[in-house]
Design a protein around this motif. Structure first.
Motif: not given
Length: 128
Positions: A34, A37, A75, A86-90
């Motif tokens: 993670e 990534q 991203w 962006k990284f996932g929902d963050r």
């Protein structure tokens, strides 16, 4: 469980001078994959940020052509593409980008526990 984060080494300053800074991105990751990534997202966002200020962006179709080239990346943040990704929902703020900032490097590090109530630091001694 040991957490990981990303440490950013960058230069910052103002019209009167520059200095180096080191900060963490403010997010923790559970796995090395993670974190890798997220580091790849930083690398790609950094390329995007520099492409926005390139000769190509100023000459061939402007900034929108550069944005169009990157807008489908996982991203990419269409609302604030230069200031965060962006990284996932963050959303991770790119505090190392700006008029006076330049990224030296980024690396994955272990998160240190600064919340240990039983820690002692010699600098806390009052020498009066």
């Amino acid at each position: 469980m040991t957490k990981l984060t990303i440490e950013i080494h960058y230069a910052t300053g103002n019209s009167f001078g520059r200095h180096d800074e080191t900060d963490q991105i403010g997010w923790e990751f559970d796995t090395l994959d993670e974190a890798k990534q997220a580091l790849q997202c930083i690398k790609e966002h950094h390329k995007f940020y520099h492409d926005l200020d390139s000769y190509e962006a100023r000459r061939k179709g402007g900034r929108q052509a550069v944005i169009d080239r990157y807008k489908d990346r996982v991203w990419f943040d269409p609302e604030y593409p230069e200031q965060r990704f962006k990284f996932g929902d963050r959303y991770i703020s790119t505090f190392w980008t700006g008029y006076f900032e330049s990224l030296h490097y980024a690396k994955i590090v272990f998160v240190e526990n600064h919340l240990d109530p039983y820690s002692y630091y010699g600098s806390e001694v009052n020498h009066t």
